[in-house]
Design a protein around this motif. Structure first.
Motif, PDB file in Angstrom:
ATOM      1  N   HIS A  82      -3.865  -0.627 -10.031  1.00  0.00           N
ATOM      2  CA  HIS A  82      -2.414  -0.774  -9.993  1.00  0.00           C
ATOM      3  C   HIS A  82      -1.970  -2.045 -10.713  1.00  0.00           C
ATOM      4  O   HIS A  82      -0.965  -2.043 -11.423  1.00  0.00           O
ATOM      5  CB  HIS A  82      -1.905  -0.808  -8.551  1.00  0.00           C
ATOM      6  CG  HIS A  82      -2.109   0.474  -7.812  1.00  0.00           C
ATOM      7  ND1 HIS A  82      -1.440   1.638  -8.123  1.00  0.00           N
ATOM      8  CD2 HIS A  82      -2.908   0.783  -6.763  1.00  0.00           C
ATOM      9  CE1 HIS A  82      -1.812   2.597  -7.302  1.00  0.00           C
ATOM     10  NE2 HIS A  82      -2.706   2.105  -6.471  1.00  0.00           N
ATOM     11  N   SER A 131       0.826  -1.199   0.000  1.00  0.00           N
ATOM     12  CA  SER A 131       0.000   0.000   0.000  1.00  0.00           C
ATOM     13  C   SER A 131       0.864   1.253   0.000  1.00  0.00           C
ATOM     14  O   SER A 131       0.617   2.198  -0.763  1.00  0.00           O
ATOM     15  CB  SER A 131      -0.932  -0.010   1.217  1.00  0.00           C
ATOM     16  OG  SER A 131      -1.756   1.122   1.210  1.00  0.00           O
ATOM     17  N   ALA A 132       1.891   1.261   0.846  1.00  0.00           N
ATOM     18  CA  ALA A 132       2.805   2.414   0.896  1.00  0.00           C
ATOM     19  C   ALA A 132       3.550   2.560  -0.430  1.00  0.00           C
ATOM     20  O   ALA A 132       3.683   3.669  -0.955  1.00  0.00           O
ATOM     21  CB  ALA A 132       3.793   2.258   2.048  1.00  0.00           C
ATOM     22  N   ILE A 143      -6.138  -3.124  -0.224  1.00  0.00           N
ATOM     23  CA  ILE A 143      -5.530  -1.942  -0.841  1.00  0.00           C
ATOM     24  C   ILE A 143      -6.548  -1.327  -1.789  1.00  0.00           C
ATOM     25  O   ILE A 143      -7.008  -1.982  -2.727  1.00  0.00           O
ATOM     26  CB  ILE A 143      -4.240  -2.300  -1.608  1.00  0.00           C
ATOM     27  CG1 ILE A 143      -3.188  -2.842  -0.633  1.00  0.00           C
ATOM     28  CG2 ILE A 143      -3.711  -1.087  -2.377  1.00  0.00           C
ATOM     29  CD1 ILE A 143      -1.933  -3.333  -1.310  1.00  0.00           C
ATOM     30  N   SER A 144      -6.883  -0.062  -1.523  1.00  0.00           N
ATOM     31  CA  SER A 144      -7.849   0.597  -2.399  1.00  0.00           C
ATOM     32  C   SER A 144      -7.240   0.734  -3.796  1.00  0.00           C
ATOM     33  O   SER A 144      -6.045   0.970  -3.938  1.00  0.00           O
ATOM     34  CB  SER A 144      -8.247   1.965  -1.836  1.00  0.00           C
ATOM     35  OG  SER A 144      -7.128   2.799  -1.752  1.00  0.00           O
ATOM     36  N   ASP A 145      -8.066   0.564  -4.795  1.00  0.00           N
ATOM     37  CA  ASP A 145      -7.650   0.655  -6.203  1.00  0.00           C
ATOM     38  C   ASP A 145      -6.589  -0.371  -6.580  1.00  0.00           C
ATOM     39  O   ASP A 145      -5.805  -0.143  -7.507  1.00  0.00           O
ATOM     40  CB  ASP A 145      -7.134   2.056  -6.541  1.00  0.00           C
ATOM     41  CG  ASP A 145      -8.235   3.091  -6.602  1.00  0.00           C
ATOM     42  OD1 ASP A 145      -9.400   2.689  -6.844  1.00  0.00           O
ATOM     43  OD2 ASP A 145      -7.946   4.282  -6.411  1.00  0.00           O
ATOM     44  N   SER A 193       1.138   3.785  -3.212  1.00  0.00           N
ATOM     45  CA  SER A 193       0.755   5.183  -3.042  1.00  0.00           C
ATOM     46  C   SER A 193       1.908   6.114  -3.405  1.00  0.00           C
ATOM     47  O   SER A 193       1.698   7.266  -3.765  1.00  0.00           O
ATOM     48  CB  SER A 193       0.255   5.466  -1.627  1.00  0.00           C
ATOM     49  OG  SER A 193       1.315   5.375  -0.700  1.00  0.00           O
ATOM     50  N   GLY A 194       3.159   5.610  -3.363  1.00  0.00           N
ATOM     51  CA  GLY A 194       4.331   6.371  -3.781  1.00  0.00           C
ATOM     52  C   GLY A 194       4.701   6.117  -5.233  1.00  0.00           C
ATOM     53  O   GLY A 194       5.802   6.451  -5.657  1.00  0.00           O
ATOM     54  N   ASN A 195       3.796   5.479  -5.990  1.00  0.00           N
ATOM     55  CA  ASN A 195       4.000   5.183  -7.412  1.00  0.00           C
ATOM     56  C   ASN A 195       5.199   4.266  -7.647  1.00  0.00           C
ATOM     57  O   ASN A 195       5.891   4.372  -8.645  1.00  0.00           O
ATOM     58  CB  ASN A 195       4.144   6.474  -8.237  1.00  0.00           C
ATOM     59  CG  ASN A 195       3.869   6.212  -9.701  1.00  0.00           C
ATOM     60  OD1 ASN A 195       3.068   5.368 -10.056  1.00  0.00           O
ATOM     61  ND2 ASN A 195       4.547   6.946 -10.559  1.00  0.00           N
TER      62      ASN A 195
END
Length: 142
Positions: free
Chosen positions: A104, A68-69, A98-100, A72-74
């Motif tokens: 991803h 997730s982290a 994990i959202s979305d 979210s940091g691409n």
């Protein structure tokens, strides 16, 4: 060669995107990255960590926070899965936590591989696929 379709949580079928040169990624020089793991906090890119776990749930929860982290940091995220879980269980767990996640996965930001070590990533097919997406430094790690 056509890409293998994947099923999303909504039961739709999609094809994973291929990484394209120039696709925005976090810079190796950009400083500490969020790990998502409270006990270790932020770490410089390229840091290797080892996590001991007691239960399968501990393993899945820790990896979900870590992914997730990273997402979210691409970041491009790879998990070479081995016992006590499977690639399918890991993907299902990440999807639920994990959202979305499907976005991803379809964008090609996530690879979940069966295996016990870096050797599974080094296999010819996996190596080419993963290495194309990797940031500088990942290929040297292999």
């Amino acid at each position: 060669m056509p890409r293998k379709p994947i099923k999303t949580s909504a039961g739709r079928r999609a094809v994973r995107a291929r990484f394209k040169p120039g696709m925005p990624t976090a810079s190796v020089q950009s400083g500490p990255r969020k790990t998502g793991i409270r006990a270790i906090g932020d770490m410089p890119w390229g840091t290797h960590i080892c996590v001991f776990y007691e239960t399968k749930s501990d393993l899945l929860d820790t990896n979900a926070a870590y992914f997730s982290a990273g997402l979210s940091g691409n970041e491009f995220c790879v998990w070479a899965v081995s016992a006590p879980t499977t690639a399918d269980e890991a993907e299902d767990f990440l999807r639920r936590n994990i959202s979305d996640f499907d976005r991803h996965l379809i964008a090609g930001q996530v690879e979940i591989l069966p295996g016990y070590s870096r050797q599974s990533i080094r296999s010819a097919a996996n190596y080419r696929r993963v290495a194309r997406k990797a940031q500088p430094g990942f290929v040297e790690w292999l």
